[in-house]
Enzyme design. Structure first.
Site, PDB file in Angstrom:
ATOM      1  CB  SER A 196      -0.956   0.002   1.191  1.00  0.00           C
ATOM      2  OG  SER A 196      -0.270   0.182   2.408  1.00  0.00           O
ATOM      3  CB  THR A 254      -1.792  -1.156   7.606  1.00  0.00           C
ATOM      4  OG1 THR A 254      -0.398  -1.487   7.458  1.00  0.00           O
ATOM      5  CG2 THR A 254      -2.567  -2.425   7.953  1.00  0.00           C
ATOM      6  CG  ASP A 255       2.505   1.149   5.386  1.00  0.00           C
ATOM      7  OD1 ASP A 255       2.320   0.966   6.597  1.00  0.00           O
ATOM      8  OD2 ASP A 255       3.448   0.662   4.755  1.00  0.00           O
TER       9      ASP A 255
END
Length: 815
Positions: A538, A571-572
């Site tokens: 991500s 998640t980033d």
């Protein structure tokens, strides 16, 4: 620190109404006539224009002021002498006082005091042309309302907001002619002129001078002239000079104010009460009319329309901007039109076509009845959006009934469910192989069968109904699983690093550990179509990846085949993608679930449980945007990635009273744009923006250098609830804000802490507000930046983009 002090003197011309005979303010003459009163002959007493008096009292009442029951006639000794042929009596009468308007600009709320409301003669107007400046006396002597405010304004934008609010109020009160049915080609703003009085002083000193900006004849000029004058005076004072008390005029071509004449005490308004003239006392007909007059003012109507009809603030503000428009909207909805769709079509296609054809809304062939009928046909799926546009245009151009037009042109869609069911069953029976594949879990043939059904109906079957009947006959619920990479579909390499994975991993997750059946997913009732949007981690997301995701989601939503959409995401950058999808699809017809895992499959059961929970939500929620991570369901808005690690506490929602999953997207209809266009729009938006965390010692010239590179939209994470350095010197943001404002830059401000930015707590935050900072209220930086990206896709102009950014920055329900 210097604080600006700004007051307005507003004149509203009451006598220059098209097709209505003009009568002077204090005598029965026309503008080019004269009589003993306007010639100021001895013994001639003024006779106040009764219509003008009623309007002055009405405005006073509408602004919450005190009515003066015995109003002394005064003579304005500073009224300029009119030329031959234009007699002026110079009378003036104050009919109201102690009124006010509450206004809000960039979340700053304040009360603007209005010290007096007078009826005066119009003295003519100062006209600016390429050949020079001259006086126009064609309206001399006609009645005008004069409002004088306290010096409560601090920036030009506040004055513009005030004038727009005043314009709406006097339209709603019936004071301006447009509210009385005058065509839109005579806009309300043409009847309003303004003088501004500007001074800046060291805080908290009161001003001992004012510079008068004369005859500002547009609201846009008012705000520009005030801000230019503030900058001019500040440069003089900081250089050690003194500001001269004078009158100045606005030069739009040079974007600056220019000297007109020096102001002395003798030139300031001076009044005397002539002896022997009785005061004006309103008669019973005026008082009775005031007692019987009731009107819903625009801000009250806006709030009611939001509560009663579910309009967004931006929709309600557009509808209520003109009384005629709001009346038209409510007549349309009273006839059965869906309110939000009525506001959406009114603010977009209808107004665009009405203006193109030079019509006014209330006098156009598109009556509320015809408009309502078109919207009901759209709601009933008798027509689709493209046909609705053609139908509205045809009604406006040909003055034809919409029902007759769709019959004549063959535009109506096939909506007979029984007929469609018969065709669907026929196609199912004729294609057993495709049906078997669907029942074995392959969703691909659904589109093929849909195409066959549409061919059987010559393309007239309503596509959404076709897909609804087809899913029903096949007993299929369809969830699309879109992969944007990330740990949830990743794997761990030999060196221990997480690598982007394969979309086939996602399908395996749906049956992993399924013996617990925690989310009651019945595999026989669900068909999954996993689509590889991006095979990446991500943190590697770029605008083209978002464009691919948005186009895919829009395509599935518009097809009508989706019960829900699950987006597997890392998640980033989840805190950016989640609100971007919310601002675009919060009220779409199917739920969108973002699923993220801290660990890849094989290291724990987190990825499998997250995917299963996401699919369960997709099957059971009617709409909304949700984030599933660490066993929790979170709101897409104000999602904060707070710590690296595992478990449910990696993410949290800031400034949230309750999780917000459903709401109003920025879209006013289905999103229809291909991936190339979306990529270009998103790339342009990203290239024009920069996110900066303010820190002690941040040099102002760093921001200026970014402006030189083309950055026009800054997202600034400020201290606490909205503070930053503004002390003079290289580390002050003031120079950057001043240069940025001249270049048309925008500064959207959020907080580094969990706080709501409103610029009300500190003197430094007030400086930021005056310099042009836009508080994003409770929104986090990521959510504000995502709103900007979504708005950049939707907006057709910089003005509309700014409106979309600020329309709900005070907070949505739950924030």
């Amino acid at each position: 620190m210097y604080k600006p002090h700004i007051a307005l003197e507003v004149r509203i011309l009451l006598g220059e109404i098209p097709n209505i005979p003009a009568v002077k303010a204090f005598c029965p003459c026309g503008p080019a006539s004269s009589c003993p009163i306007c010639r100021e002959e001895p013994g001639a007493a003024p006779i106040l224009n009764p219509l003008a008096a009623r309007k002055a009292y009405l405005l006073t009442r509408g602004l919450g002021g005190a009515i003066i029951g015995e109003a002394a006639y005064e003579r304005n000794l500073t009224t300029p002498t009119a030329p031959e042929g234009h007699a002026l009596s110079r009378y003036s009468v104050k009919l109201g006082e102690n009124a006010s308007i509450d206004l809000t600009f960039h979340l700053c709320r304040k009360k603007i005091g209005i010290s007096e409301i007078r009826i005066e003669e119009d003295a003519g107007r100062l006209m600016h042309t390429a050949k020079g400046t001259f006086w126009d006396y064609s309206t001399a002597g006609l009645p005008s309302l004069r409002l004088k405010t306290a010096a409560d304004f601090e920036i030009g934008e506040e004055a513009e907001v005030f004038l727009s609010d005043l314009r709406r109020r006097i339209q709603y009160l019936g004071i301006l002619p447009q509210a009385a049915g005058i065509p839109a080609k005579f806009p309300a703003e043409n009847f309003i002129r303004c003088n501004a009085y500007v001074a800046i002083m060291p805080y908290p000193q009161a001003p001992d001078y004012f510079v008068k900006l004369r005859n500002l004849n547009s609201f846009n000029f008012v705000y520009k002239a005030i801000n230019a004058e503030i900058s001019r005076q500040e440069e003089i004072i900081t250089s050690g000079g003194a500001v001269l008390s004078e009158s100045r005029i606005w030069n739009e071509a040079k974007n600056s104010t220019e000297p007109f004449q020096v102001r002395t005490n003798e030139e300031k308004p001076r009044f005397e009460i002539p002896p022997g003239i009785k005061p004006f006392v309103p008669g019973p007909e005026i008082l009775e009319a005031l007692d019987n007059f009731t009107v819903e003012l625009p801000e009250s109507r806006r709030d009611r329309l939001m509560d009663e009809y579910g309009l967004t603030r931006l929709q309600a503000e557009f509808v209520c901007d003109e009384k005629n428009r709001a009346d038209y909207f409510e007549k349309t909805t009273a006839l059965g039109a869906p309110p939000r769709e009525a506001a959406q079509w009114l603010s977009s296609w209808c107004i665009k076509e009405i203006r193109r054809l030079g019509l006014s809304l209330n006098d156009s062939p598109l009556s509320p009845g015809r408009f309502s009928h078109i919207l009901k046909m759209l709601l009933e799926r008798r027509i689709h959006g493209s046909i609705a546009k053609q139908l509205i245009t045809a009604v406006l151009e040909d003055d034809r009934d919409p029902e007759g037009l769709i019959r004549e042109k063959g535009w109506e869609q096939l909506r007979d469910r029984e007929a469609i069911e018969a065709i669907v069953l026929k196609v199912i029976e004729a294609n057993p192989q495709e049906v078997r594949r669907i029942r074995e879990g392959d969703a691909g043939p659904i589109q093929f069968l849909t195409g066959l059904i549409m061919k059987e109906t010559s393309g007239l079957a309503e596509p959404m109904l076709v897909k609804e009947v087809l899913r029903d006959k096949l007993s299929v619920s369809l969830v699309y699983v879109l992969s944007m990479g990330g740990a949830i579909s990743g794997s761990v390499g030999e060196d221990g690093a997480v690598e982007s994975g394969d979309e086939t991993i996602l399908k395996d997750l749906l049956t992993a550990n399924n013996q617990d059946n925690l989310y009651q997913i019945d595999p026989s009732k669900v068909r999954f179509e996993s689509i590889q949007v991006g095979r990446l981690l991500s943190e590697e997301i770029v605008p083209t990846d978002w464009a691919a995701l948005i186009e895919t989601i829009a395509e599935k939503l518009n097809s009508g085949t989706a019960n829900g959409i699950v987006v597997a995401h890392g998640t980033d950058t989840l805190s950016y993608t989640a609100p971007l999808l919310y601002w675009l699809f919060a009220d779409a017809g199917a739920p969108i679930i973002l699923a993220a895992s801290s660990t890849p499959p094989g290291q724990s059961t987190e990825a499998a449980r997250t995917m299963q929970k996401a699919v369960a939500l997709a099957l059971n929620k009617p709409r909304g945007v949700y984030v599933v991570h660490g066993g929790k369901v979170l709101s897409a808005l104000n999602l904060k990635f707070e710590r690296i690690g595992f478990g449910a506490d990696q993410f949290r929602n800031w400034n949230t009273e309750r999780p917000l999953f459903e709401g109003s997207s920025l879209l006013t209809g289905p999103l229809e744009a291909d991936q190339y266009v979306l990529s270009q729009l998103l790339e342009d938006a990203v290239n024009s923006m920069c996110v900066i965390k303010i820190y002690p010692g941040l040099r102002s010239d760093y921001l200026v250098s970014l402006m030189d590179k083309g950055v026009k939209n800054f997202f600034l994470e400020l201290y606490d609830t909205g503070t930053a350095g503004f002390r003079e010197g290289p580390y002050s943001l003031k120079r950057a804000f001043t240069i940025g404002k001249r270049r048309g830059c925008r500064f959207y401000c959020s907080s580094q802490q969990e706080g709501i930015v409103d610029f009300s707590g500190y003197t430094t935050s007030r400086e930021l507000w005056r310099a042009g900072a836009v508080p994003m209220g409770p929104y986090t930086t990521e959510t504000a930046a995502a709103r900007f990206l979504a708005a950049s896709i939707i907006a057709d102009s910089d003005k509309e983009l700014a409106e979309l950014m600020e329309s709900e920055s005070g907070g949505s329900p739950g924030l």
